[in-house]
Design a protein around this motif. Sequence first.
Motif, mmCIF file in Angstrom:
data_model
loop_
_atom_site.group_PDB
_atom_site.id
_atom_site.type_symbol
_atom_site.label_atom_id
_atom_site.label_comp_id
_atom_site.label_asym_id
_atom_site.label_seq_id
_atom_site.Cartn_x
_atom_site.Cartn_y
_atom_site.Cartn_z
ATOM 1 N N UNK A 97 0.826 -1.204 0.000
ATOM 2 C CA UNK A 97 0.000 0.000 0.000
ATOM 3 C C UNK A 97 0.861 1.256 0.000
ATOM 4 N N UNK A 98 2.031 1.142 -0.578
ATOM 5 C CA UNK A 98 2.918 2.296 -0.646
ATOM 6 C C UNK A 98 2.853 2.885 -2.049
ATOM 7 N N UNK A 99 3.449 4.064 -2.200
ATOM 8 C CA UNK A 99 3.531 4.688 -3.527
ATOM 9 C C UNK A 99 4.602 3.965 -4.346
ATOM 10 N N UNK A 100 4.567 4.186 -5.661
ATOM 11 C CA UNK A 100 5.600 3.614 -6.538
ATOM 12 C C UNK A 100 6.973 4.159 -6.125
ATOM 13 N N UNK A 101 7.023 5.417 -5.717
ATOM 14 C CA UNK A 101 8.293 6.030 -5.310
ATOM 15 C C UNK A 101 8.877 5.277 -4.104
ATOM 16 N N UNK A 102 8.000 4.945 -3.167
ATOM 17 C CA UNK A 102 8.439 4.225 -1.973
ATOM 18 C C UNK A 102 8.926 2.816 -2.366
ATOM 19 N N UNK A 106 10.155 2.011 -5.196
ATOM 20 C CA UNK A 106 11.455 2.206 -5.867
ATOM 21 C C UNK A 106 12.590 2.320 -4.860
ATOM 22 N N UNK A 107 12.314 3.027 -3.773
ATOM 23 C CA UNK A 107 13.320 3.186 -2.719
ATOM 24 C C UNK A 107 13.684 1.823 -2.125
ATOM 25 N N UNK A 108 12.637 1.023 -1.843
ATOM 26 C CA UNK A 108 12.847 -0.293 -1.243
ATOM 27 C C UNK A 108 13.707 -1.172 -2.157
ATOM 28 N N UNK A 109 13.357 -1.192 -3.443
ATOM 29 C CA UNK A 109 14.053 -2.064 -4.385
ATOM 30 C C UNK A 109 15.449 -1.516 -4.712
ATOM 31 N N UNK A 110 15.537 -0.195 -4.828
ATOM 32 C CA UNK A 110 16.807 0.425 -5.208
ATOM 33 C C UNK A 110 17.809 0.482 -4.084
ATOM 34 N N UNK A 111 17.308 0.664 -2.827
ATOM 35 C CA UNK A 111 18.192 0.842 -1.683
ATOM 36 C C UNK A 111 18.871 -0.444 -1.350
#
Lengths: 240, 240
Positions: free
Chosen positions: B228-233, B235-240
């Motif tokens: 239930x997070x935004x796509x930006x969030x 992206x952070x999870x996957x990218x970080x």
Amino acid sequence: MPDRKDDVYGDHISHKFNDELMELKTQFLEMGGAVESQVERAVKALIDSDGELAEQVRLKDKEVDKQEVALDEEATLIIARRQPTARDLRLVISVIKMVADLERVGDEAKKIAKLAIKLSEEGQAPRGYVEVRHIAGHVQSMLHDALDAFTRLDSEQALRIMKEDKRVDEEYQAAARTLLTFMMEDTRNISRCMSVMWVLRALERVGDHACNIAENVIFMVEGEDVRHTSIEEAERVVGG
Amino acid sequence: MPDRKDDVYGDHISHKFNDELMELKTQFLEMGGAVESQVERAVKALIDSDGELAEQVRLKDKEVDKQEVALDEEATLIIARRQPTARDLRLVISVIKMVADLERVGDEAKKIAKLAIKLSEEGQAPRGYVEVRHIAGHVQSMLHDALDAFTRLDSEQALRIMKEDKRVDEEYQAAARTLLTFMMEDTRNISRCMSVMWVLRALERVGDHACNIAENVIFMVEGEDVRHTSIEEAERVVGG
């Protein structure tokens, strides 16, 4: 004479575990109550053409989503920490599955709220609200009874809900036919009737999810999976 | 020097556990393949107006249901017997959740098959098949990619699928508007266009389920819940 230390320790462990299971149940029922209220308010917003109430329902869905995430985490932690087996494990896994159903009921309520906003902006009550009211009443009581069957671990009540689902499907089919007739009578009805059709569909899905919860209650109590069996087979499981 | 006996024993245990997890993955991917084929054949039956193929899809859904029950049992047994924690537990619980998604994709394929039978009996290809073909292609590749992301535990691919879902929703909205126009043009189109509308809706749901699977892949790999997070969030999870 038993070793008192061991007894106390054993008791303590099992107490904590029991507390955690109770807490999981309580949280699940809280989410269930929130979702029930979402459906009720979404339908009220639609019928009363109350855009403001519909907006509240939309916003509130985020809280339901948070409850889903929290419950999933709690259930996973219990499995990792307590390593439950048999009946306890069935309970925890069923909660994980039923939480997904509740979240989807929440989504259906949000869809109804969005359609309520659309319809209230277009003004003038369209046809099909009698049908909406009727089916909404039916699936709301199914959802309520499913949560109640979970609270009391009552597989007979769960079985009754499984039977209700067939009736809701019939009511939905009849209502969809009625709306189709309205659409054919006058093309100006089409757009609004389509919105009402989506509301009916959302309500029918709420009934499906209530049925899923009921099937999980039977699984928890009886230890048998009745999801894809006939009603007769489910009756045998619950009755035997 | 390490105790060889202990090593062998430890190895044996962990080997068996690994085998069980691998077997669970394999079974899940088999169910995934079956469900993919169900969607593909249901859409083909619709477009080719092939009632016999549609009937095969309907019947085959029972096998998908059985795969669901078997996978759930297997996953529960692994938890009870192996008491997995951390990453392994996330895998098993995610499989339980994703199996429910696959079963629902199977249900959507069955719905499409039923509508294909209805439409083929009524004869004459209706409007909206261009849209069906387009959205079907899109969600089928999403489903395929989601299963692929699971196989390779590729959270970046999973993230791309989450982004696709928004595009499918837009395509669906556009297609629904087109169909509404056909219905308004001529009331004789209404009933058949409604059937096509339900097909589009079923396909859009397939995209949602592919997206749910993708979210679970991210959860398995990254240990964070991005439902239930935004796509930006995400992206952070996957990218970080």
